[in-house]
Motif scaffolding. Structure first.
Motif, mmCIF file in Angstrom:
data_model
loop_
_atom_site.group_PDB
_atom_site.id
_atom_site.type_symbol
_atom_site.label_atom_id
_atom_site.label_comp_id
_atom_site.label_asym_id
_atom_site.label_seq_id
_atom_site.Cartn_x
_atom_site.Cartn_y
_atom_site.Cartn_z
ATOM 1 N N ILE A 286 -27.495 49.141 -13.086
ATOM 2 C CA ILE A 286 -28.955 49.139 -13.216
ATOM 3 C C ILE A 286 -29.604 50.140 -12.267
ATOM 4 C CG2 ILE A 286 -29.245 47.245 -11.568
ATOM 5 C CD1 ILE A 286 -31.373 47.921 -14.704
ATOM 6 N N GLU A 287 -28.981 50.373 -11.093
ATOM 7 C CA GLU A 287 -29.532 51.346 -10.151
ATOM 8 C C GLU A 287 -29.488 52.747 -10.749
ATOM 9 O OE1 GLU A 287 -28.807 49.995 -5.636
ATOM 10 O OE2 GLU A 287 -26.973 50.426 -6.721
ATOM 11 N N VAL A 288 -28.376 53.089 -11.375
ATOM 12 C CA VAL A 288 -28.226 54.403 -11.992
ATOM 13 C C VAL A 288 -29.198 54.546 -13.162
ATOM 14 C CG1 VAL A 288 -26.596 56.000 -13.077
ATOM 15 C CG2 VAL A 288 -25.805 54.428 -11.294
ATOM 16 N N GLU A 289 -29.299 53.494 -13.961
ATOM 17 C CA GLU A 289 -30.230 53.526 -15.100
ATOM 18 C C GLU A 289 -31.669 53.717 -14.636
ATOM 19 O OE1 GLU A 289 -27.540 50.512 -17.871
ATOM 20 O OE2 GLU A 289 -29.482 49.877 -17.109
ATOM 21 N N SER A 290 -32.043 53.034 -13.567
ATOM 22 C CA SER A 290 -33.421 53.115 -13.074
ATOM 23 C C SER A 290 -33.773 54.534 -12.657
ATOM 24 C CB SER A 290 -33.622 52.151 -11.903
ATOM 25 O OG SER A 290 -33.456 50.817 -12.322
ATOM 26 N N HIS B 6 -27.161 67.340 -11.785
ATOM 27 C CA HIS B 6 -27.680 67.960 -10.556
ATOM 28 C C HIS B 6 -29.022 67.350 -10.162
ATOM 29 C CE1 HIS B 6 -24.570 70.933 -9.998
ATOM 30 N NE2 HIS B 6 -24.686 71.337 -11.262
ATOM 31 N N TRP B 7 -29.857 67.110 -11.149
ATOM 32 C CA TRP B 7 -31.148 66.476 -10.878
ATOM 33 C C TRP B 7 -30.952 65.104 -10.248
ATOM 34 C CZ3 TRP B 7 -32.741 61.811 -12.884
ATOM 35 C CH2 TRP B 7 -34.069 61.442 -12.645
ATOM 36 N N PHE B 8 -29.982 64.343 -10.754
ATOM 37 C CA PHE B 8 -29.726 62.995 -10.241
ATOM 38 C C PHE B 8 -29.343 63.056 -8.766
ATOM 39 C CE2 PHE B 8 -28.752 58.525 -11.251
ATOM 40 C CZ PHE B 8 -28.083 58.158 -10.102
ATOM 41 N N LYS B 9 -28.461 63.976 -8.408
ATOM 42 C CA LYS B 9 -28.003 64.072 -7.019
ATOM 43 C C LYS B 9 -29.152 64.418 -6.069
ATOM 44 C CE LYS B 9 -23.646 66.018 -8.472
ATOM 45 N NZ LYS B 9 -22.656 67.053 -8.259
ATOM 46 N N GLU B 10 -30.160 65.091 -6.608
ATOM 47 C CA GLU B 10 -31.316 65.430 -5.777
ATOM 48 C C GLU B 10 -32.283 64.253 -5.628
ATOM 49 O OE1 GLU B 10 -33.024 68.755 -7.718
ATOM 50 O OE2 GLU B 10 -31.441 70.161 -7.079
ATOM 51 N N ASN B 11 -32.157 63.248 -6.507
ATOM 52 C CA ASN B 11 -33.109 62.146 -6.525
ATOM 53 C C ASN B 11 -32.506 60.801 -6.141
ATOM 54 O OD1 ASN B 11 -35.899 63.029 -7.847
ATOM 55 N ND2 ASN B 11 -34.271 64.230 -8.800
ATOM 56 N N ALA B 12 -31.208 60.746 -5.927
ATOM 57 C CA ALA B 12 -30.552 59.489 -5.556
ATOM 58 C C ALA B 12 -29.253 59.817 -4.832
ATOM 59 C CB ALA B 12 -30.286 58.642 -6.796
ATOM 60 N N ALA B 13 -28.645 58.783 -4.274
ATOM 61 C CA ALA B 13 -27.376 58.985 -3.557
ATOM 62 C C ALA B 13 -26.370 59.675 -4.461
ATOM 63 C CB ALA B 13 -26.835 57.645 -3.091
ATOM 64 N N PRO B 14 -25.824 60.813 -4.040
ATOM 65 C CA PRO B 14 -24.945 61.587 -4.922
ATOM 66 C C PRO B 14 -23.732 60.811 -5.438
ATOM 67 C CG PRO B 14 -25.633 62.911 -3.043
ATOM 68 C CD PRO B 14 -26.108 61.510 -2.786
ATOM 69 N N TYR B 15 -23.229 59.846 -4.655
ATOM 70 C CA TYR B 15 -22.044 59.122 -5.125
ATOM 71 C C TYR B 15 -22.323 58.267 -6.355
ATOM 72 C CZ TYR B 15 -23.710 54.801 -2.832
ATOM 73 O OH TYR B 15 -24.422 53.693 -2.470
ATOM 74 N N LYS B 16 -23.608 58.059 -6.645
ATOM 75 C CA LYS B 16 -23.965 57.236 -7.809
ATOM 76 C C LYS B 16 -24.127 58.051 -9.096
ATOM 77 C CE LYS B 16 -26.589 53.892 -4.994
ATOM 78 N NZ LYS B 16 -27.912 53.261 -4.810
#
Length: 526
Positions: A440-444, A491-501
């Motif tokens: 759910i964290e990744v989805e959010s 790449h966008w995700f890593k800039e907006n949340a913990a990269p390991y997720k």
């Protein structure tokens, strides 16, 4: 003659949960109790028979109409179909007034309702019938073809309505009926939990449970009146829908608008044309409604309820921004009958599920049953006015009830203010390279991307990392579904949340598999 199957298969007392708050005045019930009286007959006795109780786009029923038809059907059940008290009756229908009349008729006649989803196939229906040893079926004639494929040694009588044999039998029956003299702790309904492959779990609820939930969530979150008009998308065969579209409106003498195939456009049209005030639907539906709502007048709407799965903060924010309305999130369970953690206008923290409502207490525990510190993820444990009573499944009862507490299978954490934050379903936690990653964290995070319409995240087995985060994404513009855009989103995700997720695997899909209630079927993606 009494059919004692259901009571005989209740879990032993020592395996049942502890019950709390039943000494509060609103939850005290008479020993002799038929819940149909308080939900229906009560309004007739109090002179409100002419008040509208149900609308569709084509029909309008008053409380008197419903009372008359339910009584006639109850006579058919006993006189023509040989129903005995305690017999289980399967209801198969989309949401329509005759289904509701049949629901009340079964309760009035002393039967036990087993309401099912209209899209279930013959194999699934047979499993339900065999597990609950169901003797009678009432089915909408529009769904007759699949029903006729079901063969079971337990099934004695099948009858159909919608210009069919039930109406012809009703025509000669009186419109008065003496309700079966049931007890408060007689079983009124059996709900089958999600998934009907293998041996499904069936959970029983008493007559007093049916009424007590009407004093819990509605009073806490909705503050309903007799002037409210309820609607929503969940099937009545789902306890979320039963409460929101039947029990709650009728308990308060309000009305309900029933939709057999509730698409977002149809739901919005109903709200606009019939001045709906309270709407129940799933998070995925609220997201779509947000994109369409500006084309409709929803000024009558005062309460928006979401359940079935957790409500992403982005969906809450987008709806509020467009409408000024705050979605009330909630978590319930078939085992608990309805919602037990939620919020209200004065007690709301966006992004959280809420607090334990009046009638329930909740805590977060570890694997050993010990309560954990604040803000620590753990298993959600609940006690209150309802609780899990699996029939004939001692093994599953021991899993769901521990030391008198209902263990829902959800991972939550509780903050210092007593708000509960959803972390994951117990089986939706992805462990990758030692990191615990909640789907759910990744989805959010993904839902905040301007190109993402919907998404669902699951864990995929991997020899090096144990599991990989895998995202199935529905894009707003399908033309962007290419490898370059996958890389962009990663790449966008890593800039907006913990990269390991971040999702190491992305699949662009046209649609996500969902149940009739709007829940995403993540097991199909796995």
């Amino acid at each position: 003659m009494l059919d004692n199957f259901a009571h005989k298969n209740l879990p032993n007392q020592e395996l049942q949960p502890n019950y709390n708050f039943l000494d509060l005045p609103q939850f005290i019930r008479l020993e002799k109790l038929n819940c149909a009286y308080r939900l229906l007959d009560f309004h007739i006795e109090n002179g409100n028979g002419s008040k509208i109780c149900m609308h569709t786009f084509d029909e309008t029923w008053t409380y008197q109409d419903l009372f008359d038809k339910a009584n006639q059907i109850a006579h058919v059940l006993i006189d023509d179909l040989g129903l005995q008290s305690g017999n289980r009756v399967l209801l198969r229908s989309a949401n329509n007034p005759m289904m509701v009349a049949c629901w009340f008729a079964i309760i009035k006649a002393g039967g036990i309702v087993v309401a099912t989803m209209p899209l279930l196939r013959a194999k699934e229906l047979k499993t339900i019938i065999d597990c609950a040893e169901i003797t009678h079926v009432i089915c909408d004639h529009d769904l007759a073809d699949e029903m006729r494929l079901v063969k079971s040694e337990y099934l004695q009588k099948t009858t159909f309505y919608r210009n069919s044999d039930l109406e012809s039998k009703m025509a000669s029956k009186p419109k008065n009926f003496i309700n079966y003299n049931s007890k408060a702790d007689d079983i009124a309904l059996i709900g089958f939990t999600s998934g009907t492959t293998g041996l499904p779990k069936m959970t029983a609820h008493y007559h007093k449970d049916v009424l007590n939930i009407c004093e819990a969530f509605p009073m806490y979150s909705l503050q309903p009146s007799s002037e409210d008009v309820f609607t929503g998308s969940p099937p009545i065969g789902f306890t979320f829908g039963l409460g929101g579209l039947v029990l709650f409106p009728f308990y308060f003498g309000a009305s309900t608008f029933l939709i057999e195939k509730p698409t977002p456009d149809i739901l919005l049209k109903a709200i606009q044309d019939f001045k709906i005030t309270i709407c129940f639907t799933a998070p995925t539906a609220w997201r779509v409604l947000t994109t369409k709502v500006e084309d409709f007048d929803i000024s009558s709407l005062r309460k928006c309820v979401s359940a079935g799965e957790t409500l992403p903060l982005k969906v809450w924010q987008d709806w509020y921004e467009v409408t000024g309305l705050k979605i009330i999130d909630g978590i319930g369970a078939t085992e608990m009958l309805h919602i037990f953690i939620s919020s209200n206008e004065e007690n709301m923290k966006p992004g959280t599920t809420g607090k334990a409502i009046t009638g329930y207490v909740a805590k977060i525990i570890d694997e050993n049953g010990k309560e954990v510190a604040k803000n620590t993820p753990g298993r959600l444990a609940v006690q209150g006015i309802t609780g899990c009573k699996y029939l004939n499944r001692e093994d599953k009862q021991k899993e769901y009830v521990e030391n008198g507490w209902n263990i829902t299978g959800d991972i939550f954490k509780e903050d210092e203010e007593g708000y509960f934050h959803f972390v994951a379903r117990g089986d939706d936690m992805i462990i990758s390279s030692g990191y615990n990653i909640a789907a759910i964290e990744v989805e959010s995070v993904l839902l905040t991307h301007e190109d993402v319409l919907e998404c669902a995240v699951v864990g995929m087995p991997d020899s090096e990392r144990g599991m990989l985060v895998c995202a199935h994404i529905v894009l707003k513009d399908a033309a962007k579904a290419n490898d370059a855009h996958k890389n962009h989103i990663q790449h966008w995700f890593k800039e907006n949340a913990a990269p390991y997720k971040y999702p190491r695997i992305i699949h662009f899909v046209e649609a996500l598999p969902k149940t009739e209630t709007g829940k995403i079927q993540r097991f199909k993606l796995k």
